[in-house]
Scaffold this active site. Structure first.
Site, PDB file in Angstrom:
ATOM      1  N   GLY A 205       0.806  -1.220   0.000  1.00 32.88           N
ATOM      2  CA  GLY A 205       0.000   0.000   0.000  1.00 32.88           C
ATOM      3  C   GLY A 205       0.836   1.265   0.000  1.00 32.88           C
ATOM      4  CB  ILE A 206       0.324   4.466   1.823  1.00 33.94           C
ATOM      5  CG1 ILE A 206      -1.047   4.801   1.200  1.00 33.94           C
ATOM      6  CG2 ILE A 206       1.112   5.739   2.063  1.00 33.94           C
ATOM      7  CD1 ILE A 206      -1.977   5.613   2.092  1.00 33.94           C
TER       8      ILE A 206
ATOM      9  CG  ASP B 109       4.998  -5.698  17.343  1.00 39.43           C
ATOM     10  OD1 ASP B 109       4.633  -4.520  17.128  1.00 39.43           O
ATOM     11  OD2 ASP B 109       4.399  -6.472  18.103  1.00 39.43           O
TER      12      ASP B 109
ATOM     13  CG  ASN C 230       3.052   4.006   5.900  1.00 39.16           C
ATOM     14  OD1 ASN C 230       2.114   4.678   5.480  1.00 39.16           O
ATOM     15  ND2 ASN C 230       3.132   2.686   5.725  1.00 39.16           N
TER      16      ASN C 230
ATOM     17  CG  LEU D  97     -21.206   3.051  15.349  1.00 33.22           C
ATOM     18  CD1 LEU D  97     -22.729   2.947  15.479  1.00 33.22           C
ATOM     19  CD2 LEU D  97     -20.828   4.398  14.741  1.00 33.22           C
TER      20      LEU D  97
ATOM     21  CG  ASN E  34     -21.731  -1.063  18.939  1.00 34.09           C
ATOM     22  OD1 ASN E  34     -22.532  -1.068  19.865  1.00 34.09           O
ATOM     23  ND2 ASN E  34     -22.077  -0.784  17.700  1.00 34.09           N
TER      24      ASN E  34
ATOM     25  CE1 TYR F 199      -6.093   4.969  10.893  1.00 35.67           C
ATOM     26  CE2 TYR F 199      -7.514   6.743  10.146  1.00 35.67           C
ATOM     27  CZ  TYR F 199      -6.415   5.938   9.965  1.00 35.67           C
ATOM     28  OH  TYR F 199      -5.615   6.122   8.849  1.00 35.67           O
TER      29      TYR F 199
END
Lengths: 446, 446
Positions: free
Chosen positions: B217-218, B260, B287, B295, B298, B352
């Protein structure tokens, strides 16, 4: 000026159909009614810091039904999350997950309010990360709430107490129906100045307030709200709006001043009128503004300059007169009306956005000039507000703009007026140089 | 990862149909090709200040086809508006109307770039209003441009010259195809540090750069772009991604480090690997990041904590090791990947957004800690980027997110990588503590 769609989908068959189709279902927002309680239902004060304890004690003193822990199945009027002591992003998890578990118990039109500290005043990277993390968290949470509930945050500068006057003032504003259309926003408390009103229903008692562009729309709503809150209001507008102006002035038992605010002597005329007719001048609300939309490729000088002249140059000139006047030295307040267009830009509005961005820049650099005599200056930035102006927008554009926010509806002129009335009050004395969006957490941003 | 809609409406019958229906018609953006000119076509440098003259002279020295006044009917590659000397909002009209008249001559994929000063460093309200007015103006103008053209701004702090190294560096970035997906944004130049590269195609020659989350990906795009720009790259990812990691490492002739990043000793391992294998460490790109959407009502502790641990706590811990290391003292660079979600919030992403907001707070407070040895730290905030992750989004949500920006399309991973490569270069030495959005002027904001 009315939102027919919202009425149709809020009850009966329309509600049922909208629900099945997954259409937005705006609810009627709780707005301030004189004499109504600050908030309906218990207030959960979450957090185990000293700041949380002190705040809970204060709220008990206000007669609120305070909880330090949620009771099973009890509907909550508000959830206050005190995060004033977080030092590291890992500290956020426990309080945030605790309130997450209570979100289902939040009543319609309920409130979530965070109290945390400004990231800029952090002692280092980890603390700054935790504090700025609250920003992303709160704005996400505001997008998750439904049924008219909102989430807003208070940011305490440096070591300010959670019970400093303007923290409490802003907390009352966010809890109340006065902040109905403020969502996903932060207010920074930068000093311990300010004081809560003796009479919560008349926070502006004894004040003399000037409102420009007061003949109609948002300006008229501001005049009505300041009057309701106890102020004597001077209503300013251009001579062409004289009849409307007189009508609103009569309604609020204020005085009308017909004046083109772009005149060189506008500031002096405003001061003279207020002092001669009412003996003092405490609050100036720069609301007058015009739009002359055109793509920049098609913009002419007249359109550009007239918007700059009315929306920002006039404010700068009037403020110079105010700052130089001996009659504007007792904890005076200036509140300017900016716009989300001045923050995010808007197609066809280079001139308007330049002027409203200008208002924001002006407010920030004027704040320090007013500090020595206890004065403050702030701006409110309305999003989509239901006025004659927005009523003239083409249907599809209007509907899109109206729904593109977390509350799925446009705001009312009074919503803007409530934010201004709060910033004009003694309770907001610790807030200066700020821009408060009144936009229902509108999607558009910088 | 492909945008089929954009392909269909960009040519032939699809183009015709889209035009008639008023559907968005994204164009293929001009992206950097090694050896390609900085910009196609003449560059109009507007403004009559000393700063404008100096800048025009410098651009002539670069071999650009510079105009000080537009020629009738000539297509322009770029329009640079030098506003470094404006003192009052009324000063904006003349230069802005002048470039407005030239906008129709701007070539597809052209550029409008403003050079002005930070509002915070203004001497008073009028000057601050003019400077902040440029913000509203530029963001509006970016929304008016079409056909892949973008508008971005440079903000010079205090008295910095228009030709200070990072002003020129940022100008080159904005002119070039490297900034294809950066639109409606500002970059602040806060010091006269920095230097333009000897070889414009290899601005990172001789540098050793670490990229976390580099297996795909990025992150993989960042590794490829840093390699293309001349850096030796250390690619870090979790052991489970080992095969992908090795493949990308081989491709860019870098070295792979299975690690990690949430380990306590991650920082030391990164430093040791870079120094032992490549003799030095110049650039660290944070990155690696994960999402665990839910939500808040939850949300469980595992989802919350894992996102905080990977996306921000690990960066804080690694930065501590970097700041304490003797091997990271020669004008080092840290670039973190934030997100527009960390700025505006996003439904379902409280964790996030808290972590990415955290990155922004961390960057701002880490910048001063790196200043004494010429180091910088910045963040990029991607909007909607075409990756495996966004390819898994439900169709309607993906299409809405993809088009809700001024360029009417998602960005490519390489667009994020280009911004990072620029911020990692010596040319960006005068830029620190900043957040650059790579979002096509995405609608969502604070």
């Amino acid at each position: 000026m009315t939102d027919k769609y919202a009425k149709i989908v809020s009850k009966g068959l329309g509600k049922d159909v909208a629900k099945r189709l997954g259409l937005p279902q705006p609810v009627e927002l709780r707005r301030h009614q004189p004499g109504a309680p600050l908030i309906d239902g218990p207030v959960l004060v979450n957090g185990d810091s000293r700041g949380a304890d002190d705040l809970a004690t204060t709220l008990l003193g206000w007669g609120l039904d305070v909880r330090r822990h949620a009771l099973p199945k009890e509907k909550l009027g508000a959830i206050i999350v005190v995060l004033d002591a977080v030092q590291h992003p890992e500290d956020l998890g426990k309080p945030v997950l605790t309130i997450g578990a209570s979100l289902r118990d939040l009543a319609p039109n309920g409130r979530v309010i965070t109290l945390s500290r400004t990231a800029g005043s952090a002692s280092g990277p980890a603390s700054a990360a935790a504090r700025q993390g609250v920003d992303g968290l709160l704005r996400s949470l505001a997008k998750e709430l439904r049924a008219g509930a909102t989430a807003n945050g208070l940011l305490l500068d440096a070591d300010l107490a959670t019970t400093s006057p303007s923290a409490l003032g802003a907390l009352r504003f966010f809890l109340s129906g006065r902040s109905a259309y403020v969502d996903g926003q932060f207010l920074t408390i930068s000093s311990s100045s300010g004081s809560l009103p003796f009479d919560a229903e008349k926070p502006l008692a004894g004040k003399v307030a000037v409102v420009t562009g007061a003949a109609r729309g948002i300006g008229a709503a501001i005049a009505r709200t300041l009057h309701r809150d106890g102020a004597k209001v001077v209503l300013v507008d251009v001579p062409a709006a004289g009849d409307h102006l007189a009508a609103v002035a009569n309604e609020v038992r204020g005085t009308a001043l017909q004046l083109d605010i772009t005149r060189d002597d506008a500031g002096h005329r405003i001061i003279d009128h207020a002092v001669e007719r009412h003996g003092r001048l405490d609050v100036v609300v720069h609301n007058a503004g015009i739009t002359r939309d055109r793509l920049l490729a098609n913009m002419d000088e007249r359109r550009w300059q007239s918007v700059i002249a009315v929306n920002i140059a006039a404010q700068l000139r009037i403020n110079e007169a105010l700052l130089a006047s001996e009659h504007f030295k007792e904890r005076p307040r200036i509140v300017s009306v900016a716009s989300t267009s001045g923050i995010a830009g808007n197609r066809g509005q280079t001139n308007y956005a330049a002027s409203k961005g200008g208002v924001i820049g002006m407010v920030r650099l004027t704040a320090p000039l007013m500090e020595s005599f206890g004065g403050t200056i702030n701006a409110v930035a309305p999003g989509f507000i239901e006025t004659e102006m927005t009523a003239r927008m083409p249907f599809v554009i209007r509907e899109a703009a109206r729904r593109a926010n977390s509350l799925r509806q446009g705001g009312q002129p009074r919503d803007v007026a409530e934010a201004i009335a709060f910033l004009a009050s003694d309770a907001a004395g610790g807030i200066s140089g700020e821009v408060l969006r009144v936009c229902g957490q509108q999607l558009v941003g910088a």
